[in-house]
Design a protein around this motif. Structure first.
Motif, PDB file in Angstrom:
ATOM      1  N   SER A  17     -11.844  17.873 -38.515  1.00 46.80           N
ATOM      2  CA  SER A  17     -13.194  16.427 -39.246  1.00 46.80           C
ATOM      3  C   SER A  17     -13.949  17.570 -40.477  1.00 46.80           C
ATOM      4  O   SER A  17     -14.704  17.980 -39.979  1.00 46.80           O
ATOM      5  N   LEU A  18     -14.439  16.162 -41.092  1.00 44.34           N
ATOM      6  CA  LEU A  18     -14.772  16.085 -41.805  1.00 44.34           C
ATOM      7  C   LEU A  18     -15.858  15.029 -43.008  1.00 44.34           C
ATOM      8  O   LEU A  18     -15.179  13.590 -42.634  1.00 44.34           O
ATOM      9  N   THR A  19     -16.912  14.888 -42.900  1.00 39.60           N
ATOM     10  CA  THR A  19     -17.723  13.248 -42.813  1.00 39.60           C
ATOM     11  C   THR A  19     -18.210  13.822 -44.284  1.00 39.60           C
ATOM     12  O   THR A  19     -19.688  15.029 -44.929  1.00 39.60           O
ATOM     13  N   LEU A  20     -18.408  13.114 -45.372  1.00 40.05           N
ATOM     14  CA  LEU A  20     -18.894  13.162 -46.805  1.00 40.05           C
ATOM     15  C   LEU A  20     -19.622  11.191 -46.829  1.00 40.05           C
ATOM     16  O   LEU A  20     -19.169  10.351 -46.375  1.00 40.05           O
ATOM     17  N   SER A  21     -20.855  11.598 -47.689  1.00 41.78           N
ATOM     18  CA  SER A  21     -21.602  10.919 -47.516  1.00 41.78           C
ATOM     19  C   SER A  21     -22.504  10.778 -48.721  1.00 41.78           C
ATOM     20  O   SER A  21     -22.010  11.667 -49.854  1.00 41.78           O
ATOM     21  N   CYS A  22     -22.716   9.488 -49.902  1.00 43.53           N
ATOM     22  CA  CYS A  22     -22.823   8.982 -50.788  1.00 43.53           C
ATOM     23  C   CYS A  22     -24.157   8.266 -50.739  1.00 43.53           C
ATOM     24  O   CYS A  22     -24.360   7.200 -50.540  1.00 43.53           O
ATOM     25  N   THR A  23     -25.252   8.267 -51.219  1.00 44.71           N
ATOM     26  CA  THR A  23     -26.450   8.020 -51.347  1.00 44.71           C
ATOM     27  C   THR A  23     -26.326   7.215 -52.946  1.00 44.71           C
ATOM     28  O   THR A  23     -26.755   8.401 -54.003  1.00 44.71           O
ATOM     29  N   GLY A  24     -26.478   6.082 -53.919  1.00 44.52           N
ATOM     30  CA  GLY A  24     -27.120   5.563 -55.107  1.00 44.52           C
ATOM     31  C   GLY A  24     -28.210   4.796 -55.376  1.00 44.52           C
ATOM     32  O   GLY A  24     -29.414   4.709 -53.636  1.00 44.52           O
ATOM     33  N   SER A  25     -28.771   4.412 -56.304  1.00 47.21           N
ATOM     34  CA  SER A  25     -29.914   4.456 -56.520  1.00 47.21           C
ATOM     35  C   SER A  25     -29.751   3.326 -56.209  1.00 47.21           C
ATOM     36  O   SER A  25     -28.871   2.189 -56.399  1.00 47.21           O
ATOM     37  N   ARG A  26     -31.027   2.669 -55.062  1.00 48.73           N
ATOM     38  CA  ARG A  26     -31.280   1.497 -54.174  1.00 48.73           C
ATOM     39  C   ARG A  26     -30.836  -0.064 -55.640  1.00 48.73           C
ATOM     40  O   ARG A  26     -30.273  -1.185 -54.691  1.00 48.73           O
ATOM     41  N   ARG A  27     -31.493  -0.124 -56.063  1.00 52.12           N
ATOM     42  CA  ARG A  27     -31.441  -0.419 -57.184  1.00 52.12           C
ATOM     43  C   ARG A  27     -30.239  -1.306 -57.760  1.00 52.12           C
ATOM     44  O   ARG A  27     -29.603  -2.454 -57.278  1.00 52.12           O
ATOM     45  N   THR A  28     -28.661  -0.760 -57.153  1.00 50.46           N
ATOM     46  CA  THR A  28     -28.112  -1.180 -58.472  1.00 50.46           C
ATOM     47  C   THR A  28     -27.095  -1.055 -57.368  1.00 50.46           C
ATOM     48  O   THR A  28     -25.989  -2.072 -57.158  1.00 50.46           O
ATOM     49  N   THR A  29     -26.808  -0.048 -55.854  1.00 52.92           N
ATOM     50  CA  THR A  29     -25.996  -0.061 -55.112  1.00 52.92           C
ATOM     51  C   THR A  29     -26.007  -1.277 -53.613  1.00 52.92           C
ATOM     52  O   THR A  29     -24.865  -1.000 -52.903  1.00 52.92           O
ATOM     53  N   SER A  30     -27.157  -1.423 -53.215  1.00 54.92           N
ATOM     54  CA  SER A  30     -27.492  -2.053 -52.388  1.00 54.92           C
ATOM     55  C   SER A  30     -26.915  -3.570 -51.968  1.00 54.92           C
ATOM     56  O   SER A  30     -26.273  -3.809 -50.895  1.00 54.92           O
ATOM     57  N   ASN A  31     -26.343  -3.977 -53.522  1.00 54.32           N
ATOM     58  CA  ASN A  31     -25.743  -5.232 -53.476  1.00 54.32           C
ATOM     59  C   ASN A  31     -23.913  -5.048 -54.090  1.00 54.32           C
ATOM     60  O   ASN A  31     -23.005  -6.891 -54.443  1.00 54.32           O
ATOM     61  N   TYR A  94     -13.215  14.194 -54.204  1.00 56.58           N
ATOM     62  CA  TYR A  94     -13.682  13.700 -53.679  1.00 56.58           C
ATOM     63  C   TYR A  94     -14.568  12.586 -54.191  1.00 56.58           C
ATOM     64  O   TYR A  94     -15.499  13.018 -54.308  1.00 56.58           O
ATOM     65  N   PHE A  95     -14.376  11.528 -55.208  1.00 54.66           N
ATOM     66  CA  PHE A  95     -15.561  10.707 -55.807  1.00 54.66           C
ATOM     67  C   PHE A  95     -16.260   9.432 -55.589  1.00 54.66           C
ATOM     68  O   PHE A  95     -15.719   8.768 -54.870  1.00 54.66           O
ATOM     69  N   CYS A  96     -17.749   9.299 -55.379  1.00 54.09           N
ATOM     70  CA  CYS A  96     -18.395   8.007 -54.453  1.00 54.09           C
ATOM     71  C   CYS A  96     -18.434   7.903 -55.638  1.00 54.09           C
ATOM     72  O   CYS A  96     -17.827   7.603 -56.362  1.00 54.09           O
ATOM     73  N   ALA A  97     -18.005   5.542 -55.024  1.00 52.28           N
ATOM     74  CA  ALA A  97     -17.762   4.927 -56.361  1.00 52.28           C
ATOM     75  C   ALA A  97     -18.608   3.855 -56.126  1.00 52.28           C
ATOM     76  O   ALA A  97     -18.678   3.613 -54.503  1.00 52.28           O
ATOM     77  N   ALA A  98     -19.513   3.255 -56.698  1.00 52.80           N
ATOM     78  CA  ALA A  98     -20.133   2.111 -56.857  1.00 52.80           C
ATOM     79  C   ALA A  98     -19.414   0.945 -57.520  1.00 52.80           C
ATOM     80  O   ALA A  98     -19.351   1.069 -58.679  1.00 52.80           O
ATOM     81  N   TYR A  99     -18.889  -0.367 -57.384  1.00 54.73           N
ATOM     82  CA  TYR A  99     -18.022  -1.069 -57.837  1.00 54.73           C
ATOM     83  C   TYR A  99     -19.409  -1.832 -58.737  1.00 54.73           C
ATOM     84  O   TYR A  99     -20.133  -2.210 -58.559  1.00 54.73           O
ATOM     85  N   ARG A 100     -18.336  -2.289 -59.365  1.00 60.97           N
ATOM     86  CA  ARG A 100     -19.159  -3.808 -60.324  1.00 60.97           C
ATOM     87  C   ARG A 100     -20.045  -5.201 -59.262  1.00 60.97           C
ATOM     88  O   ARG A 100     -20.626  -6.047 -59.921  1.00 60.97           O
ATOM     89  N   SER A 101     -18.745  -5.607 -58.364  1.00 62.90           N
ATOM     90  CA  SER A 101     -18.796  -6.622 -57.697  1.00 62.90           C
ATOM     91  C   SER A 101     -18.921  -6.170 -55.791  1.00 62.90           C
ATOM     92  O   SER A 101     -19.699  -5.093 -55.667  1.00 62.90           O
ATOM     93  N   ALA A 102     -19.432  -7.358 -55.277  1.00 64.84           N
ATOM     94  CA  ALA A 102     -20.144  -7.468 -53.624  1.00 64.84           C
ATOM     95  C   ALA A 102     -18.965  -6.523 -52.963  1.00 64.84           C
ATOM     96  O   ALA A 102     -19.158  -6.161 -51.668  1.00 64.84           O
ATOM     97  N   VAL A 103     -17.829  -6.318 -53.355  1.00 60.67           N
ATOM     98  CA  VAL A 103     -16.865  -5.931 -52.430  1.00 60.67           C
ATOM     99  C   VAL A 103     -15.517  -4.953 -53.509  1.00 60.67           C
ATOM    100  O   VAL A 103     -15.486  -5.223 -53.980  1.00 60.67           O
ATOM    101  N   GLY A 104     -15.712  -3.630 -53.179  1.00 60.87           N
ATOM    102  CA  GLY A 104     -14.690  -2.645 -53.760  1.00 60.87           C
ATOM    103  C   GLY A 104     -13.389  -3.316 -53.142  1.00 60.87           C
ATOM    104  O   GLY A 104     -12.910  -4.216 -52.645  1.00 60.87           O
TER     105      GLY A 104
END
Length: 124
Positions: A17-31, A94-104
């Protein structure tokens, strides 16, 4: 300029097993929805998993369903991907992605921001 800071990855044996983690700029990615894609040299970038802004609406590709688990808190800027029972064919960047909308989703055009990628290698 939105930065998606990724951690995790490396070399594991089949079945591990392996775990990946990704943290984005809160203002942009939180929603926004977040997720992971992966890519092997010479192939198209492949959708892996996504999760909505509130931690719901989780979707997985058929190749990882039942083995990988994506998660995030409600409005949290951090997404985690736990990969269980890994196979050699999971080897990729593996690439982390932040989507344009609220749902990926599975559409690459829906991704607004990309991480730099983390190498995951499954080999004995």
């Amino acid at each position: 300029q939105v930065r998606l800071e990724e951690s995790g990855g490396g070399l594991v044996q089949p079945g591990d097993s392996l775990t990946l983690s990704c943290t984005g700029s809160r203002r942009t990615t939180s929603n926004n929805g977040m997720g992971y894609w992966r890519q092997v040299p010479g192939k198209e970038r492949e959708f892996v998993a996504a999760v909505g802004w509130n931690g719901g609406n989780k979707i997985y590709s058929d190749s990882v369903k039942g083995r990988f688990t994506i998660s995030r808190g409600y409005g949290d800027s951090t997404v985690r991907l736990r990969m269980d029972n890994m196979r050699p064919e999971d080897t990729a960047v593996y690439f982390c992605a932040a989507y344009r909308s609220a749902v990926g989703g599975i559409s690459r055009s829906g991704v607004q921001y990309w991480g730099q990628g983390r190498q995951v290698t499954v080999s004995s």
